[in-house]
Write a protein that holds these residues in place. Sequence first.
Motif, PDB file in Angstrom:
ATOM      1  N   PRO A  61       0.720  -1.431   0.077  1.00 11.64           N
ATOM      2  CA  PRO A  61       0.042  -0.019  -0.108  1.00 11.64           C
ATOM      3  C   PRO A  61       0.982   1.278   0.019  1.00 11.64           C
ATOM      4  CG  PRO A  61      -0.753  -1.564   1.741  1.00 11.64           C
ATOM      5  CD  PRO A  61       0.463  -2.203   1.060  1.00 11.64           C
ATOM      6  N   PRO A  62       0.539   2.146  -0.800  1.00  5.45           N
ATOM      7  CA  PRO A  62       1.506   3.238  -0.893  1.00  5.45           C
ATOM      8  C   PRO A  62       1.318   4.235   0.487  1.00  5.45           C
ATOM      9  CG  PRO A  62      -0.279   3.458  -2.678  1.00  5.45           C
ATOM     10  CD  PRO A  62      -0.648   2.329  -1.836  1.00  5.45           C
ATOM     11  N   ARG A  63       0.333   4.122   1.359  1.00  6.01           N
ATOM     12  CA  ARG A  63       0.519   4.648   2.588  1.00  6.01           C
ATOM     13  C   ARG A  63       1.620   4.078   3.554  1.00  6.01           C
ATOM     14  NH1 ARG A  63      -3.953   1.265   2.754  1.00  6.01           N
ATOM     15  NH2 ARG A  63      -3.695  -0.488   4.351  1.00  6.01           N
ATOM     16  N   VAL A  64       1.786   2.675   3.311  1.00  2.00           N
ATOM     17  CA  VAL A  64       2.979   2.230   4.106  1.00  2.00           C
ATOM     18  C   VAL A  64       4.245   2.855   4.010  1.00  2.00           C
ATOM     19  CG1 VAL A  64       4.388  -0.006   4.557  1.00  2.00           C
ATOM     20  CG2 VAL A  64       1.798   0.037   4.298  1.00  2.00           C
ATOM     21  N   SER A  65       4.570   3.183   2.508  1.00  2.16           N
ATOM     22  CA  SER A  65       5.915   3.729   2.016  1.00  2.16           C
ATOM     23  C   SER A  65       5.748   5.258   2.577  1.00  2.16           C
ATOM     24  CB  SER A  65       5.930   3.537   0.541  1.00  2.16           C
ATOM     25  OG  SER A  65       6.089   2.039   0.450  1.00  2.16           O
ATOM     26  N   ALA A  66       4.654   5.751   2.310  1.00  2.00           N
ATOM     27  CA  ALA A  66       4.730   7.346   2.845  1.00  2.00           C
ATOM     28  C   ALA A  66       4.905   7.373   4.231  1.00  2.00           C
ATOM     29  CB  ALA A  66       3.354   7.585   2.212  1.00  2.00           C
ATOM     30  N   ARG A  67       4.248   6.613   4.820  1.00  2.00           N
ATOM     31  CA  ARG A  67       4.517   6.670   6.296  1.00  2.00           C
ATOM     32  C   ARG A  67       6.092   6.535   6.837  1.00  2.00           C
ATOM     33  NH1 ARG A  67       1.842   2.742  10.967  1.00  2.00           N
ATOM     34  NH2 ARG A  67       2.367   3.989  12.821  1.00  2.00           N
ATOM     35  N   LEU A  68       6.762   5.521   6.079  1.00  2.00           N
ATOM     36  CA  LEU A  68       8.246   5.463   6.337  1.00  2.00           C
ATOM     37  C   LEU A  68       8.974   6.671   6.055  1.00  2.00           C
ATOM     38  CD1 LEU A  68      10.459   3.579   7.257  1.00  2.00           C
ATOM     39  CD2 LEU A  68      10.731   2.821   5.179  1.00  2.00           C
ATOM     40  N   ASP A  69       8.614   6.975   4.799  1.00  2.00           N
ATOM     41  CA  ASP A  69       9.331   8.304   4.054  1.00  2.00           C
ATOM     42  C   ASP A  69       9.215   9.389   5.230  1.00  2.00           C
ATOM     43  OD1 ASP A  69       9.848   6.903   2.053  1.00  2.00           O
ATOM     44  OD2 ASP A  69       8.645   7.822   0.510  1.00  2.00           O
ATOM     45  N   ALA A  70       7.858   9.639   5.798  1.00  2.00           N
ATOM     46  CA  ALA A  70       7.976  10.602   6.454  1.00  2.00           C
ATOM     47  C   ALA A  70       8.661  10.624   7.642  1.00  2.00           C
ATOM     48  CB  ALA A  70       6.285  10.953   6.582  1.00  2.00           C
ATOM     49  N   ALA A  71       8.611   9.570   8.562  1.00  2.00           N
ATOM     50  CA  ALA A  71       9.378   9.324   9.773  1.00  2.00           C
ATOM     51  C   ALA A  71      10.931   9.373   9.150  1.00  2.00           C
ATOM     52  CB  ALA A  71       9.017   7.736  10.054  1.00  2.00           C
ATOM     53  N   SER A  72      11.336   8.826   8.423  1.00  2.00           N
ATOM     54  CA  SER A  72      12.838   9.084   7.921  1.00  2.00           C
ATOM     55  C   SER A  72      13.267  10.332   7.575  1.00  2.00           C
ATOM     56  CB  SER A  72      13.239   7.972   6.706  1.00  2.00           C
ATOM     57  OG  SER A  72      12.884   6.753   6.868  1.00  2.00           O
ATOM     58  N   ALA A  73      12.409  11.044   6.738  1.00  2.00           N
ATOM     59  CA  ALA A  73      12.800  12.578   6.537  1.00  2.00           C
ATOM     60  C   ALA A  73      12.872  13.205   7.824  1.00  2.00           C
ATOM     61  CB  ALA A  73      11.589  13.137   5.599  1.00  2.00           C
ATOM     62  N   ALA A  74      11.793  13.008   8.714  1.00  2.00           N
ATOM     63  CA  ALA A  74      11.954  14.114   9.901  1.00  2.00           C
ATOM     64  C   ALA A  74      13.071  13.621  10.656  1.00  2.00           C
ATOM     65  CB  ALA A  74      10.745  13.480  10.908  1.00  2.00           C
TER      66      ALA A  74
END
Length: 353
Positions: A61-74
């Motif tokens: 699911p795209p939301r799974v990747s987006a959530r990791l991206d957000a946590a990593s970018a932070a």
Amino acid sequence: MVASSAAPASSSAAPACRGMAPAGIPTIDMSAPAGRAELSGQMVEAFAERGFFKAVNHGVPPRVSARLDAASAAFFARPAHEKQEAGPPDPLGYGSRSIGSHGDVGELEYLILHTDPEVVARKARAIDRDDPSRFSEAVNVYVQAVRHLACQILDLLGEGLGLRDPASLSRLVTTTDSDSLVRINNYPPSAASDGGVKAASSVGFGEHSDPQILSVLRANDVDGLQVLLPDGRGEDAWVQVPADPAAFFINVGDLLQALTNGKLVSIRHRVMASTSKPRLSAIYFAAPALHECISALPETVTAAAPRRYRPFTWAEYKKTMYTLRLSHNRLDLFKVILVGDVGEGAGEDRSRI
């Protein structure tokens, strides 16, 4: 190089893989529109010819990747002194520029984490002090999804290779003591310049092959990944892999090359850092337990294709890896040498190490 030793000298020497992009990058639809048997055959073909393919309609699911991206970018946006508290990478943790202990460097910073949820939770305390569970949950949900994708691919490979037990490959990475890792890379815009004018790019992560069984990579919309492929004239050339944040890029690791007796190719690749935009990527490295013995599957060893590598454990291979530079062809150290090849008679073999 590994890619050229197992790939055909000319791209015209074998039928083009279905879905082959103009740049030589196979694209495989994981929804299997032509059926499972066709899908497994496409994977074996792509991995045998290129060691690499782009997976679309993969089910993550795209939301799974987006959530990791957000946590990593932070995390990567935090001040340097805060990020250092999550390091050094020995081998797990935060690192910047230095890759290993043998002088390899790149234009990047990164986090390396074991995929065990408890290990991730402990490390998250230094990565997201405000809410550690926010980071650990993002990583663990992502790992669960990409591990499932990796196991799907390994089972399909088992079928395509004609293994008596097609699930034998995926079982190597689903044991409770699996040594699988996830690596999150941040490539800031490169400061490379020439006389005050910025260069097009610089090396973000140098040429290498991945040592594990299988790698599952996803990145944002910034180009940078390059793979070493035959150019049709008997030479190898770097091919730019167009960015696609909706896709996953799957490549063979050294252990899978050894397990398939060289039939599937551990591809050499690198990342070039952009000068204009940051590149964020996450790679799941599917690996067996440290004690697991890696030996060519019986179905891959024949009179016409004798055993190419001696048996070894993942712990032994990993220990050897840490003594070498990033670009070293590690599998060469585990090749079987036919005695007849060195003038001592045929029919016997011995190992390099």
